[in-house]
Design an enzyme around this catalytic site. Structure first.
Site: not given
Length: 203
Positions: A119, A128, A131, A133
């Site tokens: 990343r 990207r 991710d 999160d």
């Protein structure tokens, strides 16, 4: 615990875990007061997107103090905040975990998993490979700028709410209310289920 690799190379963030630690984690998972529930959103729009998401799930499972309990269906999503057609579409999913890690340590692990998949953080809304999160952590409300909980934009994002609702129809976003209700207030344009694709719980 499962092995995990990216393009044939071992995940550099995963170290051998002593059997005693594995036993502690598994024991914690059976108690109600110790592990915390967390919701993690995954996204990828570069490379082999499905393989990357599965690798991230496996890497989370390989983390001492984390157990992946549920994996959502896959959604394909148009990129946010960029010119249409300027980036590939995303594959998105949500995983539910139980963890004995505090939020800060879970965030460190999320970043380590992202880095294992190369990343790069060069621009906001940039393409990207991965991710990872933290959407919510056991009802915690925090305005810490390093990790705001719940995720400050989760209530606006169908690509988070839809897979989360699929895997937990009774889910609540702390401070915002039922995910089912929030999902009814956002547009699902450009967020399409991919019923031909599937992610798996780690073995």
């Amino acid at each position: 615990m499962t092995a995990f690799s990216t393009e044939g190379h071992s995940d550099p963030t995963v170290q051998p875990v002593p059997a005693s630690v594995v036993q502690q984690v598994d024991a914690a998972d059976t108690t109600l007061h110790n592990p915390k529930r967390a919701v993690i959103s995954l996204g990828s729009n570069l490379g082999n997107r499905l393989e990357t998401l599965q690798g991230a799930i496996d890497a989370l499972e390989d983390t001492p103090g984390v157990r992946v309990k549920a994996v959502s269906p896959v959604y394909e999503t148009e990129p946010w905040g960029v010119e249409p057609g300027s980036q590939p579409s995303y594959f998105n999913a949500v995983v539910l975990v139980k963890t004995t890690l505090p939020p800060s340590s879970l965030l460190e692990r999320a970043h380590a998993v992202e880095e294992a998949f190369h990343r790069v953080r060069e621009e906001r809304w940039g393409a990207r490979t991965l991710d990872v999160d933290i959407v919510a952590y056991d009802g915690v409300l925090s305005d810490d700028p390093l990790l705001t909980l719940p995720h400050p934009r989760a209530h606006e994002r169908a690509f988070v709410l839809a897979p989360w609702h699929d895997v937990d129809p009774e889910a609540q976003l702390p401070g915002r209310g039922p995910v089912a209700g929030l999902l009814g207030t956002v547009t699902r344009h450009g967020v399409e289920p991919r019923e031909d694709l599937e992610l798996h719980l780690p073995e």
